[in-house]
Each structure stands twice: as C-alpha cells, then as structure tokens.
Design a protein around this motif. Structure first.
Motif, PDB file in Angstrom:
ATOM      1  N   HIS A   1       0.858  -1.178   0.000  1.00  0.00           N
ATOM      2  CA  HIS A   1       0.000   0.000   0.000  1.00  0.00           C
ATOM      3  C   HIS A   1       0.895   1.227   0.000  1.00  0.00           C
ATOM      4  O   HIS A   1       1.671   1.442   0.927  1.00  0.00           O
ATOM      5  CB  HIS A   1      -0.926  -0.014   1.221  1.00  0.00           C
ATOM      6  CG  HIS A   1      -1.773  -1.240   1.268  1.00  0.00           C
ATOM      7  ND1 HIS A   1      -2.892  -1.393   0.487  1.00  0.00           N
ATOM      8  CD2 HIS A   1      -1.635  -2.396   1.961  1.00  0.00           C
ATOM      9  CE1 HIS A   1      -3.426  -2.575   0.714  1.00  0.00           C
ATOM     10  NE2 HIS A   1      -2.676  -3.202   1.599  1.00  0.00           N
ATOM     11  N   LEU A   2       0.783   2.008  -1.066  1.00  0.00           N
ATOM     12  CA  LEU A   2       1.699   3.124  -1.256  1.00  0.00           C
ATOM     13  C   LEU A   2       0.995   4.467  -1.288  1.00  0.00           C
ATOM     14  O   LEU A   2      -0.039   4.636  -1.936  1.00  0.00           O
ATOM     15  CB  LEU A   2       2.454   2.954  -2.575  1.00  0.00           C
ATOM     16  CG  LEU A   2       3.336   1.720  -2.681  1.00  0.00           C
ATOM     17  CD1 LEU A   2       3.749   1.487  -4.115  1.00  0.00           C
ATOM     18  CD2 LEU A   2       4.554   1.877  -1.797  1.00  0.00           C
TER      19      LEU A   2
ATOM     20  N   ARG B   1      -5.541   1.726   4.767  1.00  0.00           N
ATOM     21  CA  ARG B   1      -5.986   2.812   5.634  1.00  0.00           C
ATOM     22  C   ARG B   1      -4.823   3.738   6.019  1.00  0.00           C
ATOM     23  O   ARG B   1      -4.950   4.964   5.975  1.00  0.00           O
ATOM     24  CB  ARG B   1      -6.644   2.243   6.885  1.00  0.00           C
ATOM     25  CG  ARG B   1      -7.145   3.306   7.814  1.00  0.00           C
ATOM     26  CD  ARG B   1      -7.811   2.711   9.011  1.00  0.00           C
ATOM     27  NE  ARG B   1      -8.275   3.795   9.873  1.00  0.00           N
ATOM     28  CZ  ARG B   1      -8.822   3.639  11.027  1.00  0.00           C
ATOM     29  NH1 ARG B   1      -9.036   2.430  11.505  1.00  0.00           N
ATOM     30  NH2 ARG B   1      -9.203   4.666  11.740  1.00  0.00           N
ATOM     31  N   ASP B   2      -3.691   3.151   6.406  1.00  0.00           N
ATOM     32  CA  ASP B   2      -2.524   3.959   6.790  1.00  0.00           C
ATOM     33  C   ASP B   2      -1.994   4.784   5.616  1.00  0.00           C
ATOM     34  O   ASP B   2      -1.635   5.950   5.771  1.00  0.00           O
ATOM     35  CB  ASP B   2      -1.413   3.081   7.361  1.00  0.00           C
ATOM     36  CG  ASP B   2      -1.746   2.510   8.723  1.00  0.00           C
ATOM     37  OD1 ASP B   2      -2.663   3.035   9.390  1.00  0.00           O
ATOM     38  OD2 ASP B   2      -1.087   1.536   9.128  1.00  0.00           O
ATOM     39  N   ALA B   3      -1.933   4.172   4.435  1.00  0.00           N
ATOM     40  CA  ALA B   3      -1.445   4.889   3.254  1.00  0.00           C
ATOM     41  C   ALA B   3      -2.387   6.027   2.880  1.00  0.00           C
ATOM     42  O   ALA B   3      -1.941   7.132   2.547  1.00  0.00           O
ATOM     43  CB  ALA B   3      -1.282   3.924   2.081  1.00  0.00           C
ATOM     44  N   MET B   4      -3.677   5.791   2.960  1.00  0.00           N
ATOM     45  CA  MET B   4      -4.644   6.827   2.620  1.00  0.00           C
ATOM     46  C   MET B   4      -4.659   7.947   3.668  1.00  0.00           C
ATOM     47  O   MET B   4      -4.875   9.114   3.340  1.00  0.00           O
ATOM     48  CB  MET B   4      -6.025   6.218   2.430  1.00  0.00           C
ATOM     49  CG  MET B   4      -6.061   5.324   1.190  1.00  0.00           C
ATOM     50  SD  MET B   4      -7.681   4.694   0.815  1.00  0.00           S
ATOM     51  CE  MET B   4      -8.338   6.115  -0.057  1.00  0.00           C
ATOM     52  N   ARG B   5      -4.379   7.594   4.899  1.00  0.00           N
ATOM     53  CA  ARG B   5      -4.262   8.614   5.958  1.00  0.00           C
ATOM     54  C   ARG B   5      -3.065   9.516   5.676  1.00  0.00           C
ATOM     55  O   ARG B   5      -3.142  10.737   5.793  1.00  0.00           O
ATOM     56  CB  ARG B   5      -4.112   7.936   7.317  1.00  0.00           C
ATOM     57  CG  ARG B   5      -3.939   8.907   8.467  1.00  0.00           C
ATOM     58  CD  ARG B   5      -3.874   8.148   9.806  1.00  0.00           C
ATOM     59  NE  ARG B   5      -3.639   9.069  10.883  1.00  0.00           N
ATOM     60  CZ  ARG B   5      -2.461   9.274  11.464  1.00  0.00           C
ATOM     61  NH1 ARG B   5      -1.404   8.576  11.103  1.00  0.00           N
ATOM     62  NH2 ARG B   5      -2.339  10.140  12.441  1.00  0.00           N
ATOM     63  N   ALA B   6      -1.950   8.913   5.276  1.00  0.00           N
ATOM     64  CA  ALA B   6      -0.755   9.695   4.937  1.00  0.00           C
ATOM     65  C   ALA B   6      -1.047  10.617   3.753  1.00  0.00           C
ATOM     66  O   ALA B   6      -0.654  11.794   3.757  1.00  0.00           O
ATOM     67  CB  ALA B   6       0.413   8.769   4.614  1.00  0.00           C
ATOM     68  N   GLU B   7      -1.754  10.101   2.751  1.00  0.00           N
ATOM     69  CA  GLU B   7      -2.119  10.918   1.588  1.00  0.00           C
ATOM     70  C   GLU B   7      -2.975  12.114   2.021  1.00  0.00           C
ATOM     71  O   GLU B   7      -2.710  13.256   1.639  1.00  0.00           O
ATOM     72  CB  GLU B   7      -2.894  10.078   0.585  1.00  0.00           C
ATOM     73  CG  GLU B   7      -3.458  10.882  -0.571  1.00  0.00           C
ATOM     74  CD  GLU B   7      -4.507  10.131  -1.375  1.00  0.00           C
ATOM     75  OE1 GLU B   7      -5.126  10.780  -2.241  1.00  0.00           O
ATOM     76  OE2 GLU B   7      -4.740   8.937  -1.135  1.00  0.00           O
TER      77      GLU B   7
END
Length: 95
Positions: A7-8, A61-67
């Motif tokens: 997940h990037l 979820r973590d990648a989308m939070r960072a985005e």
C-alpha cells in the motif's frame, strides 16, 4: 512483496510544477495510467507526470491517511516532508 499487499502513498510532480498525491497498490501501473491521460482528472491536463516521492504502508488505511494528511500541508511543508522524510504528524504539529 506481492503488489496487492503493498500500500503506497505517492507524490507526482506534474508538468506545470504542481504536486499530485495519491494512493495505489501498483505504482508502475498507476503512473502509466496517469501518463496515458486516464488517471485522476487533475493530472490529465498537466502531463507528463513523474514520481518524486513514495512511502510504503502495511495497510490501505494507513497509506490513505498519509495521503490525506499530506494534502493538508502547505507547499513548503510538503517539500520539507519529502526532503526529510518526516512523519506527517510532526509537520502538521509544527504548522
């Protein structure tokens, strides 16, 4: 690592110098899609785009939070983030 489990959060620089941040689980395919004019509406008029930053996360979820958090930053804070690789939470607290 299996691409579907990767997940990037990524950042592209558009032809006009602007940044586009996104999420994907297949970075090569996503960049190709952007450059074919089939990606995000934002990038279609700003081609070509090229990858300038990416981070890998264990969950979507973590990648989308960072985005999302990256998109809330000022341009100067985005540049500091990419240059230093700081945690987004650290930068948003300093704003």
């Amino acid at each position: 690592m299996d691409k579907t489990n990767e997940h990037l959060f990524y950042v592209l620089e558009c032809n006009d110098g602007s940044y586009y941040a996104g999420y994907t689980n297949d970075l090569e395919k996503r960049i190709r899609t952007h450059n074919e004019g089939k990606g995000a509406k934002y990038t279609r008029a700003k081609l070509p785009v090229h990858l300038i930053y990416r981070e890998s996360y264990e969950t979507k979820r973590d990648a989308m939070r960072a985005e999302y958090q990256f998109k809330q930053l000022t341009r100067a804070a985005k540049e500091r983030y990419m240059r230093k690789g700081q945690c987004i939470d650290e930068i948003t607290e300093k704003r």
